[in-house]
Design a protein around this motif. Structure first.
Motif, PDB file in Angstrom:
ATOM      1  N   PRO A  86       0.876  -1.080  -0.107  1.00  0.00           N
ATOM      2  CA  PRO A  86      -0.062   0.007  -0.010  1.00  0.00           C
ATOM      3  C   PRO A  86       0.830   1.165  -0.088  1.00  0.00           C
ATOM      4  N   LYS A  87       0.442   2.279  -0.869  1.00  0.00           N
ATOM      5  CA  LYS A  87       1.020   3.618  -0.749  1.00  0.00           C
ATOM      6  C   LYS A  87       1.059   4.296   0.530  1.00  0.00           C
ATOM      7  N   LYS A  88       2.109   5.034   0.906  1.00  0.00           N
ATOM      8  CA  LYS A  88       2.126   5.615   2.309  1.00  0.00           C
ATOM      9  C   LYS A  88       1.442   6.840   1.786  1.00  0.00           C
ATOM     10  N   LYS A  89       0.748   7.590   2.732  1.00  0.00           N
ATOM     11  CA  LYS A  89       0.123   8.826   2.410  1.00  0.00           C
ATOM     12  C   LYS A  89       1.111   9.872   2.669  1.00  0.00           C
ATOM     13  N   ARG A  90       1.234  11.008   1.919  1.00  0.00           N
ATOM     14  CA  ARG A  90       2.223  12.035   2.252  1.00  0.00           C
ATOM     15  C   ARG A  90       1.546  13.116   3.044  1.00  0.00           C
ATOM     16  N   SER A  91       2.265  13.656   4.168  1.00  0.00           N
ATOM     17  CA  SER A  91       1.804  14.660   4.882  1.00  0.00           C
ATOM     18  C   SER A  91       1.697  16.198   3.850  1.00  0.00           C
ATOM     19  N   GLN A 116      -0.495  19.958   7.537  1.00  0.00           N
ATOM     20  CA  GLN A 116      -0.358  18.987   8.615  1.00  0.00           C
ATOM     21  C   GLN A 116       1.076  19.046   9.145  1.00  0.00           C
ATOM     22  N   LYS A 117       2.124  19.478   8.207  1.00  0.00           N
ATOM     23  CA  LYS A 117       3.410  19.889   8.871  1.00  0.00           C
ATOM     24  C   LYS A 117       3.462  20.952   9.704  1.00  0.00           C
ATOM     25  N   ARG A 118       2.859  22.101   9.331  1.00  0.00           N
ATOM     26  CA  ARG A 118       2.675  23.421  10.072  1.00  0.00           C
ATOM     27  C   ARG A 118       2.190  23.167  11.197  1.00  0.00           C
ATOM     28  N   VAL A 165      -5.033  21.920  20.971  1.00  0.00           N
ATOM     29  CA  VAL A 165      -5.412  21.788  19.543  1.00  0.00           C
ATOM     30  C   VAL A 165      -5.976  22.880  18.800  1.00  0.00           C
ATOM     31  N   LYS A 166      -6.687  23.561  19.562  1.00  0.00           N
ATOM     32  CA  LYS A 166      -7.502  24.626  19.042  1.00  0.00           C
ATOM     33  C   LYS A 166      -6.547  25.888  18.586  1.00  0.00           C
ATOM     34  N   LYS A 167      -5.580  26.004  19.545  1.00  0.00           N
ATOM     35  CA  LYS A 167      -4.459  27.157  19.481  1.00  0.00           C
ATOM     36  C   LYS A 167      -3.562  26.523  18.302  1.00  0.00           C
ATOM     37  N   ALA A 168      -3.234  25.259  18.114  1.00  0.00           N
ATOM     38  CA  ALA A 168      -2.197  24.976  17.162  1.00  0.00           C
ATOM     39  C   ALA A 168      -3.019  25.249  15.640  1.00  0.00           C
ATOM     40  N   HIS A 169      -4.123  24.944  15.712  1.00  0.00           N
ATOM     41  CA  HIS A 169      -4.838  25.078  14.494  1.00  0.00           C
ATOM     42  C   HIS A 169      -4.974  26.653  14.006  1.00  0.00           C
TER      43      HIS A 169
END
Length: 89
Positions: free
Chosen positions: A41-46, A50-52, A80-84
């Motif tokens: 299976p192919k790995k999904k790329r970020s 998602q990296k930020r 989570v809220k602040k990171a978003h």
């Protein structure tokens, strides 16, 4: 546990008429084994977002943790809220 080849041999012993199908059954087993090995299976790329988010979450999370390393009350939710929020910029 019995291998697929052993099962085919047992079927042929109980029903000798199936002996003509043995080469076909063995080729099906080999095709099946080859197919599972070659198809990974192919790995999904970020994505960039998602990296930020990952980087921002790592920066922000210590603010919402106790000295022991446990999360404060509602700390994970707030982190989570602040990171978003920071990632959207």
């Amino acid at each position: 546990m019995m291998s697929k080849r052993d099962v085919i041999d047992m079927i042929i012993m109980t029903n000798p008429q199936m002996a003509t199908l043995k080469p076909l059954l063995l080729s099906l087993i080999e095709d099946e084994d080859m197919g599972t090995m070659s198809m990974k299976p192919k790995k999904k790329r970020s994505t960039a977002y998602q990296k930020r988010y990952k980087a921002n979450f790592k920066k922000v999370s210590p603010q919402f943790k106790l000295k022991s390393g446990k999360w404060k009350k509602n700390g994970f939710k707030n982190a989570v809220k602040k990171a978003h929020k920071l990632s959207k910029k």
